[in-house]
Design a protein around this motif. Structure first.
Motif, mmCIF file in Angstrom:
data_model
loop_
_atom_site.group_PDB
_atom_site.id
_atom_site.type_symbol
_atom_site.label_atom_id
_atom_site.label_comp_id
_atom_site.label_asym_id
_atom_site.label_seq_id
_atom_site.Cartn_x
_atom_site.Cartn_y
_atom_site.Cartn_z
ATOM 1 N N GLY A 73 16.394 -11.886 -23.603
ATOM 2 C CA GLY A 73 16.358 -10.751 -22.682
ATOM 3 C C GLY A 73 16.779 -11.096 -21.255
ATOM 4 N N TYR A 74 17.303 -12.298 -21.049
ATOM 5 C CA TYR A 74 17.770 -12.659 -19.713
ATOM 6 C C TYR A 74 18.991 -11.811 -19.321
ATOM 7 C CZ TYR A 74 14.889 -16.823 -18.896
ATOM 8 O OH TYR A 74 13.848 -17.670 -18.660
ATOM 9 N N VAL A 75 19.015 -11.400 -18.091
ATOM 10 C CA VAL A 75 20.195 -10.731 -17.530
ATOM 11 C C VAL A 75 20.395 -11.266 -16.099
ATOM 12 C CG1 VAL A 75 19.998 -8.563 -18.848
ATOM 13 C CG2 VAL A 75 18.751 -8.815 -16.681
ATOM 14 N N LEU A 76 21.584 -11.035 -15.555
ATOM 15 C CA LEU A 76 21.804 -11.367 -14.147
ATOM 16 C C LEU A 76 21.363 -10.163 -13.307
ATOM 17 C CD1 LEU A 76 25.339 -13.066 -14.113
ATOM 18 C CD2 LEU A 76 23.098 -14.163 -13.993
ATOM 19 N N ALA A 77 20.451 -10.400 -12.391
ATOM 20 C CA ALA A 77 19.925 -9.276 -11.602
ATOM 21 C C ALA A 77 21.037 -8.547 -10.860
ATOM 22 C CB ALA A 77 18.875 -9.785 -10.606
ATOM 23 N N CYS A 78 22.054 -9.287 -10.442
ATOM 24 C CA CYS A 78 23.096 -8.647 -9.632
ATOM 25 C C CYS A 78 24.092 -7.866 -10.474
ATOM 26 C CB CYS A 78 23.816 -9.686 -8.782
ATOM 27 S SG CYS A 78 24.794 -10.866 -9.704
ATOM 28 N N LYS A 79 24.122 -8.127 -11.764
ATOM 29 C CA LYS A 79 25.117 -7.473 -12.618
ATOM 30 C C LYS A 79 24.456 -6.500 -13.588
ATOM 31 C CE LYS A 79 28.670 -9.019 -10.799
ATOM 32 N NZ LYS A 79 29.561 -8.051 -10.175
ATOM 33 N N THR A 80 23.208 -6.158 -13.317
ATOM 34 C CA THR A 80 22.471 -5.255 -14.198
ATOM 35 C C THR A 80 22.071 -4.034 -13.393
ATOM 36 O OG1 THR A 80 21.674 -7.169 -15.410
ATOM 37 C CG2 THR A 80 20.448 -5.107 -15.699
ATOM 38 N N HIS A 81 22.526 -2.869 -13.837
ATOM 39 C CA HIS A 81 22.329 -1.652 -13.052
ATOM 40 C C HIS A 81 21.358 -0.721 -13.748
ATOM 41 C CE1 HIS A 81 25.602 -2.619 -10.222
ATOM 42 N NE2 HIS A 81 26.009 -3.347 -11.261
ATOM 43 N N VAL A 82 20.310 -0.350 -13.019
ATOM 44 C CA VAL A 82 19.252 0.446 -13.652
ATOM 45 C C VAL A 82 19.713 1.873 -13.931
ATOM 46 C CG1 VAL A 82 17.388 -0.943 -12.693
ATOM 47 C CG2 VAL A 82 18.243 1.004 -11.398
ATOM 48 N N GLN A 83 19.354 2.351 -15.107
ATOM 49 C CA GLN A 83 19.725 3.712 -15.512
ATOM 50 C C GLN A 83 18.486 4.564 -15.714
ATOM 51 O OE1 GLN A 83 22.950 4.575 -15.594
ATOM 52 N NE2 GLN A 83 23.531 2.475 -15.102
ATOM 53 N N ASP A 84 17.366 3.899 -15.979
ATOM 54 C CA ASP A 84 16.113 4.624 -16.199
ATOM 55 C C ASP A 84 14.978 3.731 -15.706
ATOM 56 O OD1 ASP A 84 16.287 2.639 -18.052
ATOM 57 O OD2 ASP A 84 16.208 3.938 -19.817
ATOM 58 N N ASP A 85 13.759 4.163 -15.883
ATOM 59 C CA ASP A 85 12.632 3.354 -15.420
ATOM 60 C C ASP A 85 12.699 1.982 -16.089
ATOM 61 O OD1 ASP A 85 12.006 5.492 -13.983
ATOM 62 O OD2 ASP A 85 10.163 6.028 -15.046
ATOM 63 N N THR A 86 12.563 0.963 -15.284
ATOM 64 C CA THR A 86 12.874 -0.380 -15.753
ATOM 65 C C THR A 86 11.743 -1.336 -15.364
ATOM 66 O OG1 THR A 86 15.207 0.127 -15.381
ATOM 67 C CG2 THR A 86 14.639 -2.210 -15.568
ATOM 68 N N GLU A 87 11.475 -2.307 -16.257
ATOM 69 C CA GLU A 87 10.523 -3.362 -15.881
ATOM 70 C C GLU A 87 11.212 -4.713 -15.992
ATOM 71 O OE1 GLU A 87 6.491 -3.164 -17.253
ATOM 72 O OE2 GLU A 87 6.572 -0.973 -17.390
ATOM 73 N N ILE A 88 10.994 -5.517 -15.008
ATOM 74 C CA ILE A 88 11.709 -6.785 -14.883
ATOM 75 C C ILE A 88 10.691 -7.908 -14.664
ATOM 76 C CG2 ILE A 88 13.220 -8.098 -13.299
ATOM 77 C CD1 ILE A 88 14.794 -6.069 -14.894
ATOM 78 N N LEU A 89 10.897 -9.014 -15.404
ATOM 79 C CA LEU A 89 10.088 -10.199 -15.118
ATOM 80 C C LEU A 89 10.966 -11.190 -14.366
ATOM 81 C CD1 LEU A 89 7.574 -12.033 -15.487
ATOM 82 C CD2 LEU A 89 8.577 -12.763 -17.661
ATOM 83 N N VAL A 90 10.503 -11.613 -13.200
ATOM 84 C CA VAL A 90 11.263 -12.596 -12.439
ATOM 85 C C VAL A 90 10.713 -13.979 -12.805
ATOM 86 C CG1 VAL A 90 12.022 -13.313 -10.154
ATOM 87 C CG2 VAL A 90 11.461 -10.910 -10.583
ATOM 88 N N PRO A 91 11.490 -14.791 -13.550
ATOM 89 C CA PRO A 91 10.951 -16.076 -13.986
ATOM 90 C C PRO A 91 10.833 -17.049 -12.815
ATOM 91 C CG PRO A 91 13.239 -15.869 -14.650
ATOM 92 C CD PRO A 91 12.869 -14.578 -13.992
ATOM 93 N N GLU A 92 9.948 -18.009 -12.973
ATOM 94 C CA GLU A 92 9.690 -18.989 -11.917
ATOM 95 C C GLU A 92 10.968 -19.516 -11.262
ATOM 96 O OE1 GLU A 92 7.389 -20.657 -10.145
ATOM 97 O OE2 GLU A 92 5.972 -19.135 -10.807
ATOM 98 N N GLU A 93 11.936 -19.919 -12.107
ATOM 99 C CA GLU A 93 13.096 -20.625 -11.541
ATOM 100 C C GLU A 93 13.985 -19.722 -10.697
ATOM 101 O OE1 GLU A 93 12.563 -20.136 -14.780
ATOM 102 O OE2 GLU A 93 14.428 -19.838 -15.911
#
Ligand code: FES
Ligand code: FES
Lengths: 624, 624
Positions: A73-93
């Motif tokens: 489920g990893y994505v690049l935060a800068c290349k992922t565009h939200v379309q609906d309500d979204t939940e994101i986990l920001v991993p330690e690294e």
């Protein structure tokens, strides 16, 4: 109208309402969640990996992600565009933890307390029909009796003078700011408030911002606060930010807002904690590199990165706080310390003020290693300076497991003869990555134990920590079960090459300055090391690697945050302002980007410690 | 949320959306419909009568309305609050027609063209790696070669300098403003624009505002525009406005907005008509009475009307246009001419500059009759000044059929021996009322024909025009069928008393100044009359009535709008700025409100022409 959607960030449980379609990185910026984004959101660095927990965003690129990561489920935060309500986990690294920011520093002590703002208590003669000159004239008359002339008043002050004069029986306190040739009345208050006079000294760093609250009646630093420069979200280094400022729509204005709001936030926190109103703060001095100062004031930085690298201005005028957006007394002033060129900025002038290099009789050198490396050589009669783009190798960039000096960063490393690793982390928590001083330690130890050769290649020693990785050989610093990131933490030969380039650039800069003035390293009598990086540095190990020149370690002084120290000196003593201007007038700047001597020196320095081992006698001895 | 309702004004057919509950007067203000409102909307003057055509507003007071008027739908605009869509007819007598505003004047001609702003064309050396100083330094270097030093730059200029320099091959034009001790770079433009340099000179009158657009390269007035001061809606005279500013919520800020928007509107019209952008205008000078200047800058005027009458400031600093709200180049400056006291303002300083009274060898007097009357006596060595609240008798106030000098106003009157009336109106339309010069004519004619005695009482002459009215005797100036207001237009003995008080105040002021300096009227060698009122005045008739001193009519000069002329002189020649400051330094102010000599003089002047007829030899001769 575009719909708004809810984005929630774990593990902090921070949520934010944003416009549908914006990137997760942008959502994080507005939520105040710090995600690593060295390339400024251009999908190039791969640092901004986050885990999608809910929602169906539009994913524009999967570059930098392994298949395994994609499946998790990893994505690049800068290349992922939200379309609906979204939940994101920001991993330690991918998190930017709170830096260990160098807040203060030990520097030259103040000669005289003669701040850029001062107060004057006045008892004004109340008017009568016989003596009916205006409110302003009454005040001016009283000032003239005290031989305070040539003052100029501001409109906001005129707007309140009438009520303030009459509030406490014609007893008032005026605040003056010396802004250039004129002395300006910044404020008028009822009664005697001469015991309350404050200023702030600011270090506008590319990565972090430090604000000191200073009591100008005593010269004491009352309190200090530091935080990330919110611009970090738009890119890690100055070049990325200049690109953002010039190529993105409203880029410059976004960057300006980011830094202004960072400073305002810190000022506001300091004021609150110390029971002050922001309008009680009457002056701000700031030091930053030339790009930071441009972005802070909203000046076009485009030419800074284009040959022949011309800034809008190095010597900036005093600017009304109200005009800059800084929320201190709006009639107060903001002054940014003068810089020498596009790449030797006001932060270096501040370093020099803080060390008194410009007053030394003996030959002195100043090395400031941050995202850029700046070096100054000189004494009270002359100074030369240069800048090299050191690269962020010591600040978490260009090294796979490199992170900034934040909680969880390995800052000290020693190796046993069989290459077992002993380390300590900032905050004594499980390691997340390695910061600059940890990398120096690690490389020096590998070198000294024969596990790394002069060319930066890892040698087979029989230790299972040295193994073949995806990008050639690598050294396992921490096994996955000990880390916080569930992976083996490794240092690859590619990482080592990057570090070598950085140290070579810094050393070559020192070398070029010396040679161009016909000096040798052994002529140096004082060596100042500045920058956040500096204070954790092991001098001997830096010397073994060829980062710092091999001179008597007693000659080294670590000045810590010279930028804030220099700003504070100017705030407290107006004569320092003239000194600062004199420094930049006197200092020569050598442009290295077109300097053939630099390329030769750089190439020679692409060894540990150097192709010419005789330049590093203590390393030579050690290796013998 | 409060509902909005539609209010339509006839006969102009202007409609406006407003908040339910606001007064018809306020609705008119926002619609730009001018309704007479001398008391500032406090229900006290009864001038704001309008006719309700549709809607059911809340009517708070019927004072000042006759039963007949009420039955015809008359309401007070200020006491009628709209509740639903409303239609209003503004009758002729309540309308403020467009004034015949004195736009220009014949005054001293300019000595030298040396304006407060100037331009400098520069060809800048493009940067190279060898010569890589900043954009700003390149410009400063070029200025130094031309010995233009001590300049200070503004932030807006720094924000554009980089692009502007590179746009037309490093050829630029700088605009400098001399604002006090420093010379400020106000603007930078690509190429050579030295042939375009503009300023505006403004007369901020209590009633009307005049703006001249001036070409600062030639000294020529290019164009001129005038309009009502939008503050008129908030009250007729300065005292009413000060009350409004101090007692109404946001009163000061509303008044400031009103005058700033009046000036901006005029500037904008001038710029448009002459093909300029507003940012091409780099400087504004303004003259107004002390209250007007306070309201314009948002300074608290409260103390102006309270003993001992202290203004915030008489000498104002240069203020950035951006700070004042004036829409010229935002880095340009606004300068208000200095005044002497709360009641002798910058407009009088402008008058003096325009007449050169301050350079005369001979004894000179300046009389400025407007809503207030100001008098200055002096020569090149000394000046004394005073102010009397003349009352608006000559400007449409305090006289039942008195109106300002607008279209429809009777401006000239002669009487035949049997008291038949010959008159002319402004615009040659049916008469709406009588303006100042018409009143002077009328009274002088009545006096000369024996129909009015020295005490201002009407005498029975057999003419049916003199009759008993509601308030004692009255003279029918115009029979109802000839008027535009469907009523007989009359002048009552009450009106005459009010006019007598005004003329007595002006004359007494002149008299006090002379006596306090031990001079007589016959010592005067120059007599300047300023103000909108002045130009229509018949000197001889004014003398017969005792308004103006009985000296050789050849000594009189009418200077018209001295305020705008003086402003223009300062704009075009910086040495006039120093002269203006010197004038206020040199001039003594005599406060009449506590002056017993003034009360004696005033009382003696409450006759036509005066209790001491020997003071008016030409009137004495005429009456003999
Ligand atoms: S790849 Fe996303 S910020 Fe660099
Ligand atoms: S009564 Fe309405 S404005 Fe005076």
């Amino acid at each position: 109208m575009s719909k708004s959607v809810l984005v929630k960030f774990h593990p902090d449980d921070i949520q934010v309402d944003v416009k549908k379609g914006i990137s997760v990185l942008e959502a994080a910026i507005s939520a105040g969640v710090y995600i690593d984004s060295i390339c400024g959101g251009r999908g190039k660095c791969g640092k901004c990996k986050v885990i999608l927990k809910q929602g169906e965003p539009r994913v524009d690129s999967k570059e930098h992600l392994t298949e395994d990561e994609v499946s998790k489920g990893y994505v690049l935060a800068c290349k992922t565009h939200v379309q609906d309500d979204t939940e994101i986990l920001v991993p330690e690294e991918s998190r930017l933890g709170l830096h260990q920011i160098l807040k203060s520093s030990e520097v030259v002590s103040l000669g005289e307390l003669n701040p850029l703002v001062r107060k004057q208590y006045l008892e004004i003669e109340p008017p009568t029909l016989e003596d009916n000159v205006s409110d302003l004239s009454r005040v001016e008359r009283e000032l003239e009796e005290r031989e305070i002339c040539d003052t100029c008043v501001s409109l906001p002050m005129l707007k309140k003078i009438s009520k303030v004069l009459r509030k406490k029986d014609w007893k008032v306190t005026l605040t003056f700011a010396d802004a250039g040739r004129e002395s300006t009345v910044v404020d008028i208050e009822s009664g005697d408030t001469t015991d309350k006079l404050y200023g702030v000294a600011v270090d506008i760093g590319t990565t972090t911002v430090v604000v000191e609250l200073v009591d100008l009646t005593s010269g004491q630093v009352i309190d200090c606060e530091a935080d990330y420069n919110k611009q970090v979200m738009f890119g890690e280094d100055v070049l990325t930010r200049i690109l953002y400022a010039t190529e993105e729509e409203k880029g410059l204005s976004k960057l300006k807002k980011a830094i202004v709001s960072t400073i305002n936030y810190l000022i506001s926190a300091l004021a609150k904690r110390n029971g002050l109103r922001r309008r009680d703060i009457q002056f701000m001095t700031a030091a930053g590199n030339t790009t930071m100062v441009h972005l802070f004031l909203g000046l076009d930085p485009a030419q800074i990165r284009i040959d022949p690298y011309i800034p809008v201005a190095n010597n900036l005028p005093f600017i009304r706080a109200g005009e800059t957006g800084i929320k201190i007394n709006r009639s107060g002033y903001v002054y940014c310390l003068p810089g020498r060129s596009s790449y030797v900025g006001g932060d270096i002038t501040a370093d020099i003020l803080a060390t008194n290099l410009h007053k030394n009789d003996e030959l002195s050198m100043l090395i400031d290693v941050g995202t850029n490396g700046e070096v100054v050589l000189g004494n009270k009669d002359w100074m030369v300076s240069c800048s090299c783009s050191a690269g962020p190798a010591f600040e978490g960039g260009e090294v796979d497991f490199g992170i900034r000096a934040t909680v969880g960063a390995i800052e000290r490393v020693t190796l046993t003869p069989d290459l077992e690793v002993k380390y300590s982390t900032i905050g004594n928590v499980k390691p997340k990555g390695i910061c600059g001083s940890g990398l120096i330690d690690l490389l020096a130890e590998l070198f000294m134990h024969g596990a790394m050769n002069k060319a930066g290649q890892l040698e087979e020693t029989g230790s299972k920590r040295i193994r073949e990785g995806d990008e050639g050989k690598e050294f396992v610093v921490i096994w996955s079960d000990e880390t916080n990131i569930k992976k083996d933490m490794v240092l690859s030969e590619v990482d080592i090459k990057n570090i070598m380039r950085t140290k070579a650039a810094v050393y070559a800069s020192c070398s070029v300055l010396l040679k161009s003035m016909n000096y040798k390293f052994t002529d140096i009598k004082k060596l100042y090391v500045a920058g956040g990086f500096g204070n954790y540095l092991d001098v001997r190990k830096s010397v073994y690697l060829g980062l710092l020149p091999d001179v008597d370690t007693d000659l080294y002084s670590f000045i810590g945050n010279g930028a804030v120290a220099g700003s504070r000196l100017v705030l407290l003593d107006r004569s320092k302002l003239e000194e600062a201007k004199e420094i930049v007038r006197k200092m020569t700047y050598i442009e290295l980007s077109v300097n053939t001597m630099f390329y030769n020196e750089f190439t020679s320095a692409l060894f540990f410690p150097h192709t010419d081992i005789n330049l590093f006698p203590s390393a030579k001895e050690l290796l013998a």
